[in-house]
Design an enzyme around this catalytic site. Structure first.
Site, PDB file in Angstrom:
ATOM      1  N   GLY A  17       0.845  -1.191   0.000  1.00 40.80           N
ATOM      2  CA  GLY A  17       0.000   0.000   0.000  1.00 40.80           C
ATOM      3  C   GLY A  17       0.880   1.239   0.000  1.00 40.80           C
ATOM      4  O   GLY A  17       1.933   1.285  -0.643  1.00 40.80           O
ATOM      5  N   GLY A 136       7.447   8.023  11.825  1.00 46.77           N
ATOM      6  CA  GLY A 136       7.839   7.820  10.429  1.00 46.77           C
ATOM      7  C   GLY A 136       9.338   7.841  10.194  1.00 46.77           C
ATOM      8  O   GLY A 136      10.078   7.023  10.735  1.00 46.77           O
ATOM      9  N   LYS A 207       2.014   4.627  19.836  1.00 46.11           N
ATOM     10  CA  LYS A 207       3.387   5.145  19.719  1.00 46.11           C
ATOM     11  C   LYS A 207       3.926   5.548  21.090  1.00 46.11           C
ATOM     12  O   LYS A 207       5.103   5.320  21.401  1.00 46.11           O
ATOM     13  CB  LYS A 207       3.402   6.332  18.755  1.00 46.11           C
ATOM     14  CG  LYS A 207       3.138   5.907  17.314  1.00 46.11           C
ATOM     15  CD  LYS A 207       2.797   7.095  16.443  1.00 46.11           C
ATOM     16  CE  LYS A 207       2.679   6.714  14.971  1.00 46.11           C
ATOM     17  NZ  LYS A 207       2.099   7.782  14.150  1.00 46.11           N
TER      18      LYS A 207
HETATM   19  N1  NAI Z   1       1.011   5.507   5.898  1.00 48.88           N
HETATM   20  C1  NAI Z   1       1.857   6.041   6.777  1.00 48.88           C
HETATM   21  O1  NAI Z   1       2.158   7.246   6.756  1.00 48.88           O
HETATM   22  C2  NAI Z   1       2.457   5.188   7.834  1.00 48.88           C
HETATM   23  C3  NAI Z   1       2.053   3.895   8.040  1.00 48.88           C
HETATM   24  N2  NAI Z   1       2.618   3.146   9.026  1.00 48.88           N
HETATM   25  C4  NAI Z   1       2.193   1.765   9.240  1.00 48.88           C
HETATM   26  O2  NAI Z   1       2.588   0.993   8.102  1.00 48.88           O
HETATM   27  C5  NAI Z   1       1.670  -0.067   7.905  1.00 48.88           C
HETATM   28  C6  NAI Z   1       1.138  -0.003   6.484  1.00 48.88           C
HETATM   29  O3  NAI Z   1       0.479   1.235   6.303  1.00 48.88           O
HETATM   30  P1  NAI Z   1      -0.012   1.728   4.846  1.00 48.88           P
HETATM   31  O4  NAI Z   1       0.990   1.369   3.821  1.00 48.88           O
HETATM   32  O5  NAI Z   1      -0.389   3.139   5.030  1.00 48.88           O
HETATM   33  O6  NAI Z   1      -1.328   0.817   4.657  1.00 48.88           O
HETATM   34  P2  NAI Z   1      -2.184   0.567   3.342  1.00 48.88           P
HETATM   35  O7  NAI Z   1      -3.587   0.326   3.796  1.00 48.88           O
HETATM   36  O8  NAI Z   1      -1.920   1.610   2.319  1.00 48.88           O
HETATM   37  O9  NAI Z   1      -1.580  -0.812   2.772  1.00 48.88           O
HETATM   38  C7  NAI Z   1      -1.839  -2.057   3.358  1.00 48.88           C
HETATM   39  C8  NAI Z   1      -1.408  -3.174   2.408  1.00 48.88           C
HETATM   40  O10 NAI Z   1      -1.560  -4.422   3.064  1.00 48.88           O
HETATM   41  C9  NAI Z   1      -2.244  -5.329   2.208  1.00 48.88           C
HETATM   42  N3  NAI Z   1      -2.996  -6.284   3.025  1.00 48.88           N
HETATM   43  C10 NAI Z   1      -3.963  -6.005   3.933  1.00 48.88           C
HETATM   44  N4  NAI Z   1      -4.411  -7.147   4.490  1.00 48.88           N
HETATM   45  C11 NAI Z   1      -3.703  -8.165   3.925  1.00 48.88           C
HETATM   46  C12 NAI Z   1      -3.690  -9.568   4.097  1.00 48.88           C
HETATM   47  N5  NAI Z   1      -4.516 -10.165   4.953  1.00 48.88           N
HETATM   48  N6  NAI Z   1      -2.825 -10.303   3.361  1.00 48.88           N
HETATM   49  C13 NAI Z   1      -1.989  -9.693   2.485  1.00 48.88           C
HETATM   50  N7  NAI Z   1      -1.943  -8.366   2.297  1.00 48.88           N
HETATM   51  C14 NAI Z   1      -2.791  -7.612   3.019  1.00 48.88           C
HETATM   52  C15 NAI Z   1      -3.144  -4.463   1.349  1.00 48.88           C
HETATM   53  O11 NAI Z   1      -3.489  -5.156   0.147  1.00 48.88           O
HETATM   54  C16 NAI Z   1      -2.230  -3.255   1.121  1.00 48.88           C
HETATM   55  O12 NAI Z   1      -1.363  -3.566   0.046  1.00 48.88           O
HETATM   56  C17 NAI Z   1       0.605   0.090   9.002  1.00 48.88           C
HETATM   57  O13 NAI Z   1       0.964  -0.709  10.101  1.00 48.88           O
HETATM   58  C18 NAI Z   1       0.701   1.569   9.368  1.00 48.88           C
HETATM   59  O14 NAI Z   1       0.276   1.817  10.687  1.00 48.88           O
HETATM   60  C19 NAI Z   1       3.617   3.626   9.832  1.00 48.88           C
HETATM   61  C20 NAI Z   1       4.072   4.910   9.672  1.00 48.88           C
HETATM   62  C21 NAI Z   1       3.504   5.796   8.674  1.00 48.88           C
HETATM   63  N1  LIG Z   2      -1.437   7.543  10.577  1.00 48.56           N
HETATM   64  C1  LIG Z   2      -0.129   7.852  11.085  1.00 48.56           C
HETATM   65  C2  LIG Z   2       0.893   7.371  10.114  1.00 48.56           C
HETATM   66  C3  LIG Z   2       2.229   7.301  10.723  1.00 48.56           C
HETATM   67  O1  LIG Z   2       2.484   6.644  11.706  1.00 48.56           O
HETATM   68  C4  LIG Z   2       0.012   9.351  11.277  1.00 48.56           C
HETATM   69  O2  LIG Z   2      -0.861  10.085  10.813  1.00 48.56           O
HETATM   70  O3  LIG Z   2       0.975   9.765  11.924  1.00 48.56           O
HETATM   71 NA    NA Z   3      10.889   6.565  13.279  1.00 46.60          NA
END
Ligand code: NAI
Ligand SMILES: N[C@@H](CC=O)C(=O)O
Ligand code: NA
Length: 435
Positions: A17, A136, A207
């Site tokens: 994602g 992040g 966090k």
């Molecule tokens: N987006 C951000 O700014 C940040 C995100 N995170 C963390 O990173 C992680 C990912 O976040 P995003 O990329 O934003 O999420 P997203 O929702 O954009 O992507 C999630 C991905 O996981 C896949 N997925 C979901 N369930 C699945 C399953 N059962 N089997 C296989 N694939 C599966 C989806 O198809 C998608 O490709 C989360 O834990 C989030 O809290 C951490 C820091 C910043």
């Molecule tokens: N949803 C979180 C993503 C990073 O951890 C945020 O908004 O800070």
């Molecule tokens: Na960090």
């Protein structure tokens, strides 16, 4: 000790994602440099996604909907960017027990099931790295785990959620509405899959639990963190803050506290606060994060940078991936959990904070004395009072000195019951210097 890798380091990527796509892109773009930094190449063996048919840009042989099979394949490192508790928890426990190194950005999982994950890592000697899970791109967890291991941290305080900071900044600067700004944050990839995790403070609380655990060598889980989000922050609160030359920010505050009665403990909370506009955290805008760390010998440290978004978060994930890959090449292992101090967590009602209270009151003699009497009855001392007459009504702003949160809440409840008080316009905690 991780099993020594002699050929390429084989990596399974779970999730493609916002963050996963950037990790894959940068891995390909910088493959040669990364190989030189690790001492061998990093090979992406597969990508697990929910719907493989939705990714025509990725070679079909790399994609699978079966994350469990990918984890159980011949891989050395599992990078988890799915998010949420299940199936991420089971997948990572399987990987760690099988001796595979894990890199994850999943704060929700770590804050709820950290103990179990660390135990699984210890059972096989595997690495568990999670720099991207807090703030992040900002290198924050490794400094706490490693660089400050020789110091005694007393306080960690900061803005750790990009989405809510983006919303509060927009409300403050342009008077933008809450829901349209939240939609924009989701579009830019800052918000969680379920954005209530951001606005209700769950993300920041996870966090805060991770930060407190590392800072105080104590297991702190999400349930130990007092949490309030920004859903209740109104335009009136923002306006009230402006009249006092303050801004509203959602802060995570992790403190080491001690008193003669209870000894040493930790207090961890997440809630909106009014900060003086000249406070450095007030100028942290948009999805940026900033965290202050106070330590006995180091003094004050400040960490600042992009706290959300695909590419900044991918930077932290890749830093971890290179670290665990190096460990595997050397047959070594990184830092393990350090929870030896096992300090108790202090209930929030015993935590002392300061309140800003803005009231609409009747503009007549004696009202101020009535309000002050309620504060005195709860032994809450007043730091500042400002009263402004407005025809039949007056506005009264009270800022308190530190008092227990229980006493402050009881004071507000009783003040609201006074006949002369027409409306409690805004109640918010204040931090960062006397008003
Ligand atoms: N987006 C951000 O700014 C940040 C995100 N995170 C963390 O990173 C992680 C990912 O976040 P995003 O990329 O934003 O999420 P997203 O929702 O954009 O992507 C999630 C991905 O996981 C896949 N997925 C979901 N369930 C699945 C399953 N059962 N089997 C296989 N694939 C599966 C989806 O198809 C998608 O490709 C989360 O834990 C989030 O809290 C951490 C820091 C910043
Ligand atoms: N949803 C979180 C993503 C990073 O951890 C945020 O908004 O800070
Ligand atoms: Na960090």
């Amino acid at each position: 000790m991780s099993e020594r890798v002699r050929g390429p380091v084989r990596v399974a990527l779970l999730g493609y994602g916002t963050v996963g796509t950037e990790v894959a892109r940068l891995l390909e773009e910088h493959a040669t440099d990364f190989a030189a930094r690790v001492g061998t190449s990093i090979e992406l063996t597969g990508i697990a996604v929910r719907r493989p048919d939705r990714h025509p840009d990725v070679p079909a042989e790399l994609l699978t909907a079966d994350a469990a099979s990918l984890v159980n394949d011949d891989v050395d490192v599992v990078v988890e960017l799915i998010g949420g508790i299940e199936p991420a928890r089971t997948l990572l426990l399987d990987a760690l027990r099988a001796g595979k190194s894990v890199v994850t950005a999943n704060k929700a999982l770590l804050a709820e099931h950290g103990a179990e994950l660390f135990a699984a890592a210890d059972s096989s000697g595997a690495d568990l790295y999670f720099e991207a899970s807090v703030a992040g791109a900002i290198p924050l967890l490794r400094p706490l785990r490693e660089s400050l291991a020789g110091d005694r941290i007393t306080r960690v305080m900061g803005i750790v959620n990009g989405t809510t900071n983006f919303i509060l900044s927009a409300m403050d600067s342009s008077g933008a509405g809450y829901s349209e700004t939240l939609e924009e944050a989701a579009r830019l990839g800052y918000a969680e899959a379920d954005p209530t995790a951001d606005v209700d403070g769950f993300d920041a609380a996870s966090k805060a639990a991770i930060l407190a655990s590392l800072a105080f060598h104590t297991r702190v889980s999400a349930a130990d963190v007092y949490r309030e989000g920004i859903a209740e922050v109104t335009a009136s609160d923002i306006a009230a803050a402006k009249t006092l030359d303050r801004t509203v920010k959602l802060l995570a505050i992790c403190e080491r506290v001690s008193d003669t009665e209870n000894g040493e403990s930790v207090a961890v909370r997440v809630h909106p606060v009014m900060l003086p506009r000249k406070h450095p955290l007030s100028s942290v805008d948009g999805a940026f994060n900033a965290v202050y760390v106070e330590a006995d010998a180091a003094g004050e440290l400040m960490f600042y940078g992009q706290g959300a978004g695909g590419s900044p978060t991918a930077s932290a994930v890749l830093g971890d991936l290179i670290a665990v890959a190096r460990n595997r090449v050397q047959g070594s292992r990184g830092s393990r959990e350090s929870a030896y101090a096992a300090l108790p967590v202090r209930p929030f009602a015993q935590t002392t904070t300061r309140y800003h209270i803005s009231l609409d009151v009747a503009d007549r003699a004696g009202v101020l004395a009535q309000v002050a009497a309620v504060f005195a009855a709860h032994e809450v001392s007043i730091a500042v009072v400002r009263q402004r007459g407005r025809a039949q009504d007056a506005s009264l702003v009270v800022v308190t000195h530190s008092a227990s949160d229980a006493a402050l809440r009881a004071t507000v409840d009783d003040v609201a019951k006074l006949d002369a008080v027409h409306q409690v316009v805004s109640v918010m905690r204040v931090e960062g210097g006397e008003p």
